[in-house]
Design a protein around this motif. Structure first.
Motif, PDB file in Angstrom:
ATOM      1  N   TRP A  16       0.839  -1.204   0.000  1.00  0.00           N
ATOM      2  CA  TRP A  16       0.000   0.000   0.000  1.00  0.00           C
ATOM      3  C   TRP A  16       0.869   1.247   0.000  1.00  0.00           C
ATOM      4  O   TRP A  16       0.592   2.206  -0.740  1.00  0.00           O
ATOM      5  N   GLN A  17       1.952   1.236   0.806  1.00  0.00           N
ATOM      6  CA  GLN A  17       2.825   2.405   0.884  1.00  0.00           C
ATOM      7  C   GLN A  17       3.539   2.660  -0.443  1.00  0.00           C
ATOM      8  O   GLN A  17       3.687   3.802  -0.876  1.00  0.00           O
TER       9      GLN A  17
ATOM     10  N   TYR B 295       1.188   4.252  -2.752  1.00  0.00           N
ATOM     11  CA  TYR B 295       1.002   5.661  -2.387  1.00  0.00           C
ATOM     12  C   TYR B 295       2.110   6.523  -2.973  1.00  0.00           C
ATOM     13  O   TYR B 295       1.856   7.608  -3.512  1.00  0.00           O
ATOM     14  N   TYR B 296       3.353   6.040  -2.883  1.00  0.00           N
ATOM     15  CA  TYR B 296       4.456   6.837  -3.425  1.00  0.00           C
ATOM     16  C   TYR B 296       4.369   6.931  -4.944  1.00  0.00           C
ATOM     17  O   TYR B 296       4.777   7.949  -5.526  1.00  0.00           O
TER      18      TYR B 296
ATOM     19  N   ARG C 247       1.984   9.696  -5.421  1.00  0.00           N
ATOM     20  CA  ARG C 247       2.622  10.975  -5.086  1.00  0.00           C
ATOM     21  C   ARG C 247       3.555  11.434  -6.203  1.00  0.00           C
ATOM     22  O   ARG C 247       3.558  12.606  -6.593  1.00  0.00           O
TER      23      ARG C 247
ATOM     24  N   ALA D 261      -8.395   2.392  -2.438  1.00  0.00           N
ATOM     25  CA  ALA D 261      -8.141   3.240  -1.276  1.00  0.00           C
ATOM     26  C   ALA D 261      -9.360   4.102  -0.951  1.00  0.00           C
ATOM     27  O   ALA D 261      -9.695   4.300   0.224  1.00  0.00           O
TER      28      ALA D 261
ATOM     29  N   GLN E 299      -2.868   6.929   7.439  1.00  0.00           N
ATOM     30  CA  GLN E 299      -3.049   6.713   6.009  1.00  0.00           C
ATOM     31  C   GLN E 299      -3.975   7.779   5.415  1.00  0.00           C
ATOM     32  O   GLN E 299      -3.706   8.313   4.336  1.00  0.00           O
TER      33      GLN E 299
ATOM     34  N   LEU F 148      -2.955  10.535   2.512  1.00  0.00           N
ATOM     35  CA  LEU F 148      -3.769  10.619   1.298  1.00  0.00           C
ATOM     36  C   LEU F 148      -4.252  12.048   1.077  1.00  0.00           C
ATOM     37  O   LEU F 148      -4.381  12.497  -0.070  1.00  0.00           O
TER      38      LEU F 148
END
Length: 977
Positions: free
Chosen positions: A791-792, A795-796, A799, A828, A839, A843
């Motif tokens: 998940w991380q 996310y990056y 980003r 998400a 989290q 976000l």
């Protein structure tokens, strides 16, 4: 009954396919009784007649097991023979009125019988039974003709039928032979006959042309002497059209015609039948009516057009669903039942005055509610057409607050099965309301036609100089693919001056950037006047048909490049919004405008964490205050305009530091029953020889540990790994490294994996974190998140996608859920409220707030809105057995649930069906919804007279209930187990 059983009337055998009531009528005649007397004897219960319904000449009857046993005794025929001969013998187990057990009979009208029926051939019946007693049989279409005795077995509502002599119509008898041969040889013969019957039925209802001679002659040849011509024309429809129906069915079922029709369409779905001249010619030749092709050429609706349209679609997309649709006869195209068109008995000749004409019933399957809804939509369509001259309405448009675009899209989707008067009402407004191409093409064509009327002919050879850039570009695209367009599209383009020769000479339009900028500036000014700023313009924002988002995005990107946008254009945009292209991230600017709107007229209260401004705005302001010193000076100035000064930011930071933190988890208690390490070391019974020896030896002094928690000899290795971690972070911006990652040959992924495992192990044992891990946290605060590392990493990726300036608008499904990144964003958003607060906070940094997550979840899965309404209804009423017309907060919940039940039974469980099952396990039961609704009403109101009667019926029919129905009644305490 004993008297009847003792009276030897002999054995009375049923005819194959005979109606049960017809058989009982013949049985009563053998006993010299009327049918009423026989029914009274068969259904007698303690001197009372246990019979429901009314007796008509066209009635059918259902008997329960006890009554069937009495009939078998009377006719002296084994029950298995009766079951084999009488289709309705065991069709139903009716419930009586007077007793829980005993013989029961239920009468029903002929139109509600098991299947289509008619009179049995009188000559065949006499030969079979030895008596000239009329009988009635269930008849398939090919069984309507008795070829041996030349009879048409005509069904008439309200009567026992009429055998019509066919001595003067040999073509009907010949058609029956061809019909049987078609059913024997073609697997789709029965379906093709139903389609052909719908086609000839539609021709029958239209005024007959002067060239038609066969049907009037056949109608006169078969008409009984004592009948009215108008009455006979309504009754003899299937008889008169039968030869043409069989011929048409054989033609439609043949593969050669299907292949020729699909090839003739050229891959285009037809708009009218004139585009398929070979089909019309073949029909006219086979039916012996040369004039028929000319009359059918203008048809754009009806069963024949629906069949041709479905045939072309089946050849283009050969799926099982498309093949099934080829032979589907829509309810609006089916011939009207005779009971709706004519009285139940023949008029007496010479009767004065003549009986008044019977009111034609509304077409079955179309409710008054649907008619009112169509009338309302048609009124809005008429207003739109008066204003714009067409009905090519965008799907999302709601002129006057009415969703006209969606309504017209629904009408287009169901145009093949629309009632004739609905289709013609829309066609009278705009003949191209349902063109076989995209409505956007039609809108642009109307725009081009209006331009032609205003500015004169189009100049294709000069690149359409008088047209705007968008219209000119569209016209040039039509010219480049002119040969691939639909024939009707080519004809429409010819009306505005673009034929094949001019399309070949067309040149691409010359782009005028100054004109395009002025157009975009006008739309930007209108948007800014409405919203007060331009920061909320997304990549795909469209304003009055102009792609404003794409236009502004190109200007922002060009403003950063060389050569830049001219200064006068920048000044014009700055006059609309000084921050249309800020030097910081555009999402910051959007959050700022949202925060500015929220803070108007409200106190800030930074000492309490901005608790008066809502969760989203308060969280964003706390983030800005925590990073206040790193903000751009102009960002700080914008924040000062809403009251966030340096002192306010300092106060908010102090409140954040003083806020209580989440207490650490207490050490887990020792597991009961396990021996501690100290006890094992001192108890020889629980240790081996090696452990006992080590316990007896003196302990070696431990190496002094550093403040980092490492032995001095391990520090160089840690520094090496830390250097690789810093280098990786400098390159990628994070430490969410996969396990198999190597950086310059060093196994950085495995090292970080082991550090995370050690940190999590210490947390599980209740030990404080290792001091040396603070150096990893200084590089990346989320190097060891409490959630899944995949998940991380995703996310990056999101980003980095935002930092690169790529299109990113989660609420507008950008990136698309079909991409890997878009799929993660959708998941998400769907799980936003189950995520860790940290989290949710990170976000928010990329623009995914609770509102954005909710909007994307609804757009990615629109059915979730309906499920939410279903949950609200179930929370109030305890079930989802709702009637079709039920609405929940304005949402048509009943109709939506009916569609979900149909889809689930046809295609299997869908995500919406699984969600509904968690709400109500019996939302889609294997029995009727009427039973389910009555069950819930009885469960909540068990003491009313209606519910007591219903429970009594369920107890009587207990063996016939589904096991789950029995379980529901038993567990609810309505019926004793």
């Amino acid at each position: 009954m004993p008297a009847l059983a003792s009276g030897a009337a002999g054995r009375v055998a049923p005819l194959h396919g005979e109606l049960t009531l017809s058989f009982l009528t013949r049985l009563a005649a053998r006993y010299h009784l009327t049918i009423r007397d026989l029914l009274a004897a068969v259904t007698d219960v303690g001197g009372q007649q246990n019979l429901t319904g009314l007796l008509y000449p066209d009635s059918e009857i259902h008997l329960n097991a006890q009554a069937r046993a009495r009939v078998a005794t009377l006719c002296r025929v084994p029950p298995r023979v009766l079951e084999r001969a009488l289709p309705a013998w065991r069709r139903e187990e009716p419930c009586g009125r007077y007793a829980a057990s005993g013989p029961v009979g239920r009468l029903m009208r002929g139109e509600e019988a098991l299947a289509a029926w008619g009179p049995a051939c009188p000559a065949c019946t006499a030969a079979r039974t030895g008596r000239r007693v009329p009988a009635r049989r269930y008849l398939a279409p090919e069984q309507r003709v008795c070829a041996r005795h030349q009879y048409w077995l005509l069904y008439l509502p309200g009567t026992s039928g009429l055998p019509v002599p066919l001595g003067r119509c040999p073509e009907v008898i010949d058609a029956q032979r061809r019909h049987v041969r078609l059913l024997r040889r073609s697997p789709t013969g029965a379906q093709a006959f139903e389609v052909a019957r719908a086609v000839t039925g539609s021709w029958w209802e239209q005024p007959w042309p002067d060239e038609e001679h066969l049907w009037p002659a056949r109608l006169a040849a078969t008409r009984p002497d004592d009948t009215d011509l108008g009455w006979w024309k309504a009754a003899a429809r299937d008889l008169v059209t039968y030869p043409e129906t069989v011929t048409l069915a054989r033609l439609l079922a043949g593969l050669p015609l299907q292949q020729r029709t699909a090839a003739e369409a050229g891959g285009h779905r037809p708009y009218r039948l004139s585009e398929l001249p070979r089909l019309l010619t073949d029909l006219a030749d086979r039916l012996g009516r040369p004039w028929l092709a000319r009359r059918l050429a203008a048809d754009t609706h009806g069963p024949l057009f629906a069949w041709a349209h479905s045939l072309v679609r089946t050849r283009a997309v050969p799926t099982s669903a498309a093949h099934k649709a080829l032979w589907k006869v829509h309810p609006a195209h089916r011939p009207r039942p005779l009971g709706d068109l004519m009285p139940g008995r023949r008029p007496d000749p010479g009767s004065e005055p003549p009986p008044p004409p019977r009111t034609v019933k509304r077409l079955r399957g179309h409710s008054l509610q649907a008619e009112h809804a169509f009338t309302r939509g048609l009124a809005h369509a008429r207003l739109f057409h008066e204003e714009h001259g067409h009905l090519a309405v965008p799907k999302q448009d709601t002129p006057g607050g009415y969703p006209l675009g969606q309504w017209l899209a629904n009408q287009r989707a169901e145009h093949l099965g629309m009632p004739e008067h609905h289709f013609m009402a829309l066609a009278a407004l705009d003949p191209w309301w349902n063109a076989p191409w995209n409505p956007r093409w039609q809108r642009l064509w109307h725009q081009a036609a209006q331009h032609t009327r205003t500015h004169g002919p189009l100049k294709a050879a000069s690149g359409f100089p008088t047209a705007g850039i968008n219209l000119a570009q569209w016209l040039y695209e039509q010219c480049t693919r002119y040969g691939d367009l639909h024939p009707e599209q080519q004809r429409l383009l010819t009306q505005i001056g673009i034929d094949s020769s001019r399309a070949a000479d067309a040149r691409p339009p010359r782009r005028s950037y100054a004109e395009r900028f002025q157009t975009g500036l006008a739309h930007a000014a209108a948007y800014a006047a409405q919203h007060g700023q331009l920061a909320t313009v997304g990549e795909r924002t469209v304003h009055d048909g102009f792609p404003l988002g794409n236009w502004l995005s190109l200007l922002r990107n060009r403003h950063r490049d060389r050569p830049p946008v001219p200064a006068d254009r920048i000044q014009a945009l700055n006059a609309l919004d000084p921050w249309w292209n800020p030097p910081w991230n555009l999402y910051w600017q959007r959050h700022y405008y949202r925060a500015r709107a929220t803070t108007i007229g409200r106190p800030l209260r930074p000492e309490n964490g901005f608790d008066t401004l809502g969760d989203v705005t308060a969280r964003w302001l706390r983030i800005q205050c925590s990073a206040y010193d790193q903000l751009h000076p102009e960002q700080r100035q914008l924040l000062a305009d809403i009251g966030i000064t340096t002192e306010v930011a300092r106060t908010a930071r102090e409140h954040a530091r003083a806020a209580p933190k989440t207490p650490a988890a207490a050490p887990a208690p020792g597991t009961k029953g396990k021996t501690s390490q100290a006890k094992k070391a001192t108890d020889p019974a629980t240790t081996g020889p090696r452990r006992a020896r080590r316990a007896a030896e003196p302990k070696r002094p431990r190496e002094p540990r550093s403040r980092l928690g490492h032995r001095p000899d391990l520090r160089p290795g840690f520094e090496t790994a830390l250097a690789h971690a810093r280098a990786w972070h400098a390159e990628h911006g994070h430490l969410a490294v996969p396990r198999d990652t190597r950086h310059d040959g060093y196994p950085l992924g495995m090292w970080l994996f082991s550090q995370r495992n050690r940190a999590k192990d210490r947390a599980r044992r209740g030990l404080p974190p290792s001091p040396h891990l603070a150096e990893l946290a200084a590089i990346d605060p989320w190097w060891n998140p409490p959630w899944d590392l995949r998940w991380q990493r995703n996310y990056y990726r999101a980003r980095d996608h935002v930092k690169a300036g790529k299109p990113f608008d989660p609420a507008a499904l950008i990136p698309s859920p079909g991409t890997v990144l878009g799929s993660w964003i959708t998941r998400a958003c769907l799980q936003y409220h189950q995520l860790d607060p940290d989290q949710q906070q990170i976000l928010t940094l990329i623009g995914i707030t609770p509102e954005v997550a909710h909007a994307r979840a609804l757009r990615a899965h629109p059915w979730r809105t309906a499920v939410a309404h279903a949950q609200t209804f179930a929370d109030t009423h305890g079930h989802l057995a709702v009637p079709r017309d039920t609405t929940q907060d304005g949402f048509p919940l009943g109709r939506w649930l009916n569609k979900q039940r149909y889809r689930t039974r046809k295609k299997g469980p869908t995500p919406a069906a699984r969600a509904l099952t968690t709400i109500d396990p019996w939302w889609n039961p294997p029995w009727g919804m009427v039973w389910q609704r009555t069950y819930h009403r009885t469960r909540t109101q068990p003491h009313t007279p209606a519910t007591r009667r219903w429970l009594t019926q369920q107890q009587r029919a207990w063996p016939l209930l589904h096991p789950h129905q029995q379980h529901l009644l038993t567990t609810a305490g309505l019926v004793a187990g």
